[in-house]
Write a protein that holds these residues in place. Structure first.
Motif, short mmCIF file in Angstrom:
data_model
loop_
_atom_site.label_atom_id
_atom_site.label_comp_id
_atom_site.label_asym_id
_atom_site.label_seq_id
_atom_site.Cartn_x
_atom_site.Cartn_y
_atom_site.Cartn_z
N GLY A 171 0.78 -1.26 -0.10
CA GLY A 171 0.02 -0.18 0.13
C GLY A 171 0.73 0.90 0.11
O GLY A 171 2.17 1.22 -0.24
N GLN A 172 0.00 2.66 0.30
CA GLN A 172 0.86 3.54 0.52
C GLN A 172 1.04 4.32 1.45
O GLN A 172 1.04 5.26 1.53
N TRP A 173 0.48 3.44 2.50
CA TRP A 173 -0.06 4.53 4.12
C TRP A 173 1.38 5.00 4.39
O TRP A 173 1.46 6.77 4.49
N ASN A 224 5.78 1.33 -3.50
CA ASN A 224 5.01 0.67 -2.09
C ASN A 224 5.80 0.77 -1.08
O ASN A 224 6.54 1.41 -1.25
N ASP A 246 1.63 -2.86 5.53
CA ASP A 246 0.72 -1.76 4.75
C ASP A 246 0.33 -1.72 3.60
O ASP A 246 0.53 -1.97 2.20
N THR A 247 -1.40 -2.56 3.65
CA THR A 247 -2.43 -2.91 2.72
C THR A 247 -3.48 -1.85 1.62
O THR A 247 -4.55 -1.88 1.03
N VAL A 248 -2.33 -0.13 2.77
CA VAL A 248 -3.51 0.93 1.58
C VAL A 248 -3.45 1.76 0.72
O VAL A 248 -2.69 2.01 0.35
N GLY A 249 -4.49 0.77 0.05
CA GLY A 249 -4.10 1.76 -1.73
C GLY A 249 -3.38 0.36 -2.23
O GLY A 249 -3.40 0.08 -3.66
N GLY A 250 -3.77 -0.89 -1.19
CA GLY A 250 -3.26 -2.53 -2.19
C GLY A 250 -3.61 -3.29 -2.14
O GLY A 250 -4.81 -2.98 -2.45
N GLU A 302 -7.16 -5.71 2.29
CA GLU A 302 -6.41 -4.51 1.91
C GLU A 302 -7.51 -3.36 2.66
O GLU A 302 -8.54 -3.40 3.62
N GLY A 303 -6.43 -2.22 2.43
CA GLY A 303 -6.67 -1.18 3.53
C GLY A 303 -6.71 -1.01 4.52
O GLY A 303 -6.86 0.43 5.24
#
Length: 642
Positions: free
Chosen positions: A321-323, A336, A394-398, A493-494
């Protein structure tokens, strides 16, 4: 305050230098033999060439830096410089493979039993010169193993290196990580990376090969040229790396790197740490930074008695993700920020210096002062293995993580070689009621059917619905999930998970990875056989919610117990610090690890800690205080249970 990605600390009794020429200027004029050791990833030909070039001149004028209080007068010009490449002294590669390969995992593409024994056991000492260099000549012994073959008559150990010095018979007690040497395996097995085994003299290998009788190459000075492990992994993944003792042209693998090379190199470094005269950080190969050995050891002893942070790193992978990239401003160049290593002892480093810095392995700090950092009881039980790790998922946006489990205790010890297993917890830094955490089997799940569809997904790329077999729970922010070994789990995710876990971290046994592709376009590997051999069928139905999704227990004084199980050797607590009030803690002789999970900033006995940062509190600190410089703050704390 922003997240600090480069925490650093001043060296003790010295300063950090920079450049090859100033480092060479520290060598005595009477030098006959220089040993320079370090990991296989270094460009050793370049290192040797640079040193030979500098040592064949008087260095009367130093174009890189003036002579300082750390340097001697310029050494004389030697008529001849002899180079001895330790890579040429390796045993034949088939013999190296035989000594380090586990028969049970010989055909496994991903895993290997953790290597035991010593690096010196992989050297053919008959291929090294037995006599000192001729008068007027200078000998440079370079490459992995240079220290192991160096006769110690010319080296002086730092007598103040501390109670946990390498070279001391540091018995860790009957409960500690021991070696159970497999029959016919001369290197031994079941020896965790960096672990000082109970009752074992750290100077001796399994064949009785100690430092003094290793080879008889008399050495005046020992240097250690280091490069953090993340560089070795990147090189191997890119197809450019070289495994320890491998001949040129042999394809390097992460399997050997993780499970053979790193454990051997870590033990080798730790066993010779008391003899290092100069530590070089070669992240900039043209102008490496360096620190004198006495200062290195004094700084490590100091860090083992005060709160400190390790240098965080973030790795990218397919589900990332992108957090951390957007929230923390970290790793802006990566695609990422999937895996955030806050404190993982085998790979983490501590930055020492100001403008110029060296990165010192956290494991070396533990090895030099284990009782002070870990605490006497933890040192007795775990040797020099720092047993708790903190990292981010981190799965924010992933995408979803794989659904996987970790080896049960007997399997971890007997098959993979770690003396303790990989129990985990998930603390939800970021989540939501619509986000999911996969955890435990559904009531009445058909395990045979689960195995069948997982195998078909692996071999035929046929997808299946994971929730037919595995439960999901809302990813509520600040909820902790307990994940004992053998429990199927994964973050959806998220989310951002703060993973507070036992240190072993390379044994994720995947049931299913959503048929994702790797960087080469092939299906990412799963480990169906290992996973189902370790699946705990007791983690099922209502018992999962009852035991693995705990409610906080108020302990008083702003402290809650948020996660503990009898089978897990550590527990997780949460601290609440109110503004304007001092929160008091005491290690009680056992180290703490803290992360600020809510609030902008706190002060821990003079050390600042910003949101999402992690800090180690050595056992020797004893009593300490936490204050909040803004509003209310909350921290997650982990400790080994008595």
């Amino acid at each position: 305050m922003p997240y600090d990605a480069t925490p650093h600390y001043s060296p003790v009794d010295g300063s950090v230098g920079r450049g090859w020429a100033p480092a060479v200027a520290t060598l005595p004029a009477t030098l006959r033999t220089l040993a320079i050791d370090g990991p296989a990833v270094l460009d050793w030909d370049r290192v040797a060439s640079e040193l030979r070039s500098l040592l064949t001149s008087r260095l009367a004028s130093d174009s890189e830096a003036p002579v300082t209080d750390q340097t001697t007068s310029a050494p004389p010009a030697w008529g001849r410089v002899e180079l001895i490449d330790m890579r040429e002294a390796a045993l034949p590669w088939p013999e190296v493979q035989r000594l380090t390969r586990s028969p049970a995992l010989a055909d496994d593409p991903d895993f290997e039993t953790l290597a035991g024994g010593t690096l010196a056991a992989l050297l053919d000492r008959s291929r090294l010169p037995a006599l000192p260099p001729e008068p007027g000549s200078l000998r440079i012994v370079f490459g992995p193993g240079a220290a192991a073959v160096a006769g110690q008559a010319g080296l002086s150990q730092d007598s103040s290196a501390g109670a946990g010095d390498p070279g001391r018979d540091d018995a860790a007690g009957p409960a500690g990580p021991g070696r159970d040497a497999a029959a016919g395996d001369e290197l031994g097995r079941n020896s965790a990376a960096g672990v000082d085994e109970p009752g074992r003299d750290a100077t001796a290998g399994p064949d009785g090969l100690g430092r003094d009788d290793a080879a008889g190459v008399d050495v005046d000075v020992l240097w250690w040229a280091d490069l953090p492990k993340r560089f070795a992994e990147a090189e191997v993944v890119a197809g450019r790396g070289r495994n320890l003792m491998a001949p040129p042209g042999e394809t390097a693998t992460t399997k050997r790197l993780f499970y053979i090379d790193w454990p051997l190199l870590d033990r080798h470094r730790d066993e010779h740490a008391a003899y290092i005269d100069l530590w070089l950080d070669t992240q900039d190969p043209d102008r490496p930074t360096w620190l004198a050995g006495e200062s290195l050891r004094a700084t490590c002893r100091d860090l083992a008695r005060r709160p400190h942070r390790t240098r965080p790193t973030f790795n990218s992978t397919t589900w990332g993700g992108q957090w951390a990239r957007h929230q923390l401003g970290h790793h802006p160049g990566g695609s990422n920020t999937a895996l955030g290593y806050e404190l993982i002892a085998p790979e983490s480093g501590v930055l020492v210096g100001g403008t110029d810095r060296v990165e010192v392995p956290f494991q070396l700090i533990v090895a030099l002062s284990p009782a002070e950092l870990l605490g006497p009881a933890v040192h007795r039980d775990f040797g020099t293995s720092f047993p708790i790790r903190f990292d981010y998922l981190d799965t924010v946006g992933g995408g979803n993580l794989s659904v996987h489990c970790h080896p049960q205790a007997d399997y971890m010890r007997e098959v993979f070689g770690w003396p303790y297993t990989q129990h985990e917890t998930y603390y939800m830094m970021v989540g939501g009621e619509r986000n999911r955490v996969f955890l435990g089997l559904r009531e009445g799940a058909d395990i045979e059917k689960f195995h069948e569809v997982a195998h078909r997904a692996d071999t035929e790329a046929v997808p299946f619905e994971m929730t037919d077999f595995v439960q999901t729970f809302p990813a509520t922010p600040h909820q902790l999930f307990l994940i004992p070994a053998g429990t199927p789990h994964g973050s959806g995710e998220g989310n951002v998970v703060l993973e507070v876990s036992a240190t072993p971290y390379l044994y994720s046994l995947r049931f299913y990875d959503w048929l994702r592709k790797d960087r080469r376009g092939g299906q990412r590997p799963v480990h169906v056989g290992h996973a189902f051999r370790n699946l705990d069928p007791g983690r099922t139905g209502a018992a999962v919610a009852e035991r693995l999704v705990p409610r906080p227990v108020v302990l008083g004084g702003g402290e809650e117990l948020i996660g503990a199980l009898p089978e897990m050797f550590f527990e997780v607590r949460r601290l609440t610090v109110e503004p304007g009030r001092e929160h008091r803690q005491d290690t009680g002789g056992r180290f703490h690890v803290l992360t600020l999970v809510e609030g902008e900033r706190v002060d821990i006995s003079g050390h600042p800690l910003n949101y999402a940062e992690t800090i180690a509190i050595p056992a020797a600190v004893g009593a300490y205080t936490i204050t909040s410089s803004g509003g209310r703050a909350r921290l997650v704390k982990a400790q080994v249970t008595p």
